[in-house]
Write a protein that holds these residues in place. Structure first.
Motif, PDB file in Angstrom:
ATOM      1  N   ASP A 203      79.712  34.165  40.838  1.00 34.46           N
ATOM      2  CA  ASP A 203      78.521  34.737  40.215  1.00 34.46           C
ATOM      3  C   ASP A 203      77.624  33.692  39.567  1.00 34.46           C
ATOM      4  N   ALA A 204      78.048  32.451  39.577  1.00 33.85           N
ATOM      5  CA  ALA A 204      77.233  31.364  39.038  1.00 33.85           C
ATOM      6  C   ALA A 204      76.512  30.605  40.148  1.00 33.85           C
ATOM      7  N   ARG A 205      76.639  31.062  41.375  1.00 37.55           N
ATOM      8  CA  ARG A 205      76.051  30.367  42.522  1.00 37.55           C
ATOM      9  C   ARG A 205      75.137  31.286  43.322  1.00 37.55           C
ATOM     10  N   ALA A 206      74.228  30.669  44.045  1.00 35.07           N
ATOM     11  CA  ALA A 206      73.358  31.367  44.990  1.00 35.07           C
ATOM     12  C   ALA A 206      73.542  30.699  46.347  1.00 35.07           C
ATOM     13  N   CYS A 207      73.425  31.477  47.405  1.00 34.96           N
ATOM     14  CA  CYS A 207      73.653  30.982  48.764  1.00 34.96           C
ATOM     15  C   CYS A 207      72.437  31.259  49.641  1.00 34.96           C
ATOM     16  N   PHE A 208      72.078  30.282  50.442  1.00 38.12           N
ATOM     17  CA  PHE A 208      70.939  30.392  51.355  1.00 38.12           C
ATOM     18  C   PHE A 208      71.333  29.893  52.732  1.00 38.12           C
ATOM     19  N   ALA A 209      70.605  30.353  53.734  1.00 43.40           N
ATOM     20  CA  ALA A 209      70.746  29.841  55.099  1.00 43.40           C
ATOM     21  C   ALA A 209      69.359  29.423  55.580  1.00 43.40           C
ATOM     22  N   VAL A 210      69.324  28.313  56.295  1.00 46.18           N
ATOM     23  CA  VAL A 210      68.090  27.848  56.938  1.00 46.18           C
ATOM     24  C   VAL A 210      68.430  27.705  58.417  1.00 46.18           C
ATOM     25  N   SER A 211      67.758  28.490  59.249  1.00 51.67           N
ATOM     26  CA  SER A 211      68.074  28.513  60.674  1.00 51.67           C
ATOM     27  C   SER A 211      66.808  28.399  61.508  1.00 51.67           C
ATOM     28  N   GLY A 212      67.006  28.060  62.753  1.00 50.05           N
ATOM     29  CA  GLY A 212      65.883  27.948  63.681  1.00 50.05           C
ATOM     30  C   GLY A 212      65.705  26.524  64.163  1.00 50.05           C
ATOM     31  N   GLU A 213      64.775  26.377  65.084  1.00 48.78           N
ATOM     32  CA  GLU A 213      64.555  25.089  65.734  1.00 48.78           C
ATOM     33  C   GLU A 213      64.203  23.961  64.764  1.00 48.78           C
ATOM     34  N   ALA A 214      63.482  24.258  63.713  1.00 51.32           N
ATOM     35  CA  ALA A 214      63.047  23.218  62.771  1.00 51.32           C
ATOM     36  C   ALA A 214      63.889  23.192  61.486  1.00 51.32           C
TER      37      ALA A 214
ATOM     38  N   PHE B 176      62.232  34.499  54.504  1.00 48.48           N
ATOM     39  CA  PHE B 176      60.927  33.960  54.882  1.00 48.48           C
ATOM     40  C   PHE B 176      61.061  33.352  56.272  1.00 48.48           C
ATOM     41  N   ALA B 177      60.095  33.602  57.125  1.00 44.80           N
ATOM     42  CA  ALA B 177      60.101  33.016  58.470  1.00 44.80           C
ATOM     43  C   ALA B 177      58.864  32.162  58.642  1.00 44.80           C
ATOM     44  N   GLY B 178      59.080  30.895  58.946  1.00 46.88           N
ATOM     45  CA  GLY B 178      58.008  29.951  59.208  1.00 46.88           C
ATOM     46  C   GLY B 178      58.477  29.000  60.292  1.00 46.88           C
ATOM     47  N   LEU B 179      58.468  27.694  60.003  1.00 47.53           N
ATOM     48  CA  LEU B 179      59.024  26.727  60.953  1.00 47.53           C
ATOM     49  C   LEU B 179      60.505  27.004  61.178  1.00 47.53           C
ATOM     50  N   ALA B 180      61.142  27.513  60.142  1.00 50.39           N
ATOM     51  CA  ALA B 180      62.545  27.932  60.194  1.00 50.39           C
ATOM     52  C   ALA B 180      62.667  29.186  59.348  1.00 50.39           C
ATOM     53  N   LYS B 181      63.760  29.891  59.493  1.00 55.66           N
ATOM     54  CA  LYS B 181      63.990  31.089  58.695  1.00 55.66           C
ATOM     55  C   LYS B 181      64.826  30.718  57.482  1.00 55.66           C
ATOM     56  N   VAL B 182      64.359  31.121  56.300  1.00 54.05           N
ATOM     57  CA  VAL B 182      65.056  30.883  55.036  1.00 54.05           C
ATOM     58  C   VAL B 182      65.521  32.233  54.524  1.00 54.05           C
ATOM     59  N   THR B 183      66.822  32.352  54.228  1.00 52.01           N
ATOM     60  CA  THR B 183      67.387  33.638  53.829  1.00 52.01           C
ATOM     61  C   THR B 183      68.346  33.487  52.660  1.00 52.01           C
ATOM     62  N   ASP B 184      68.207  34.370  51.675  1.00 53.49           N
ATOM     63  CA  ASP B 184      69.216  34.528  50.628  1.00 53.49           C
ATOM     64  C   ASP B 184      70.351  35.279  51.308  1.00 53.49           C
TER      65      ASP B 184
END
Length: 189
Positions: free
Chosen positions: A105-116, A13-21
Motif C-alpha cells: 500500500d506504500a507503492r504504485a505500479c505502472f506499465a509502459v507498453s508499445g513500440e516507443a 494514457f495512449a500516445g507514443l506508448a501506452k502508460v497505465t496505472d
C-alpha cells in the motif's frame, strides 16, 4: 473497513506508448543474507522463484523476486496473499536474521507498453536501454527525473515501474509527458 484502491484508479494514457496505472500489486521487502540456504528456500516457497542475480527479476509460479541490493529483494505476489506470505516468511526464517515487510500500500505500479516504450523510459531515467544492455528480466533501481523508482522489462516488451505511492501522480504525469505524440525523438524506434 475501506476497500483498497490503486493510487490513480487505473488511469491510462495512449500516445507514443501506452502508460497505465496497473492497480494494486502485492509487494514485500525482504532483507537478509541472500546467499543463505534458508533465505533462498523461503523465497522459493513464497514465489516459486529463485533468488535472482544482481539487477535481475525472476518469475515463479506464485510471484517474482527482484534484486534490490546485496541484502534486499522485492517479492511480488498477489495483493490478497501478501499478509499470509509475510507470516509464512516469518515462520520459514525463524532464527535467521531477516526483515519481511508488506509495502504494497506504500507503492504504485505502472506499465509502459508499445513500440516507443523504450524511448519513453529513456527520456526520464538515466539508464542505458539499448537492446543488448537492457533486456527482458533486467531489473533496475534508478531515478525517474526527481523521484526514486524501480523497473523491469517483461518478455512482451512492456516496462513495469514501481514507485512510492506518494509520488504516483508525478510519475504518471512524467510518463505521459514523455509519451506525448509530439515528443518523439526516434532513438529506439
Amino acid at each position: 473497513m475501506s476497500n483498497a484502491v490503486s493510487a490513480l484508479g487505473g488511469a491510462s494514457f495512449a500516445g507514443l506508448a501506452k502508460v497505465t496505472d496497473t492497480g494494486l500489486g502485492g509487494m514485500i521487502t525482504l532483507r537478509g543474507d541472500l546467499a543463505s540456504a534458508k533465505v533462498q528456500a523461503a523465497v522459493k516457497a513464497a514465489t516459486g522463484a529463485a533468488v535472482p542475480d544482481t539487477r535481475r527479476i525472476v518469475f515463479g509460479d506464485a510471484g517474482a523476486a527482484a534484486w534490490m541490493s546485496p541484502d534486499e529483494l522485492l517479492l511480488l505476489v498477489e495483493y490478497e496473499r501478501v499478509d499470509a506470505v509475510v507470516a509464512k516468511l516469518g515462520e520459514d526464517l525463524a532464527g535467521e536474521h531477516h526483515m519481511a515487510v508488506n509495502v504494497s500500500d506504500a507503492r504504485a505500479c505502472f506499465a509502459v507498453s508499445g513500440e516507443a516504450a523504450r524511448e519513453v523510459i529513456a527520456k526520464v531515467a538515466p539508464v542505458d536501454l539499448d537492446d543488448g544492455q537492457f533486456e527482458a528480466g533486467t531489473f533496475r533501481r534508478t531515478r525517474f527525473a526527481q523521484i526514486a523508482g524501480a523497473f523491469w522489462l517483461d518478455d512482451a516488451g512492456t516496462f513495469h515501474i514501481v514507485c512510492f505511492r506518494s509520488v504516483a501522480g508525478y510519475m504518471y504525469n512524467l510518463l505521459c509527458a514523455a509519451a506525448h505524440p509530439q515528443s518523439k525523438v526516434g532513438v529506439y524506434a
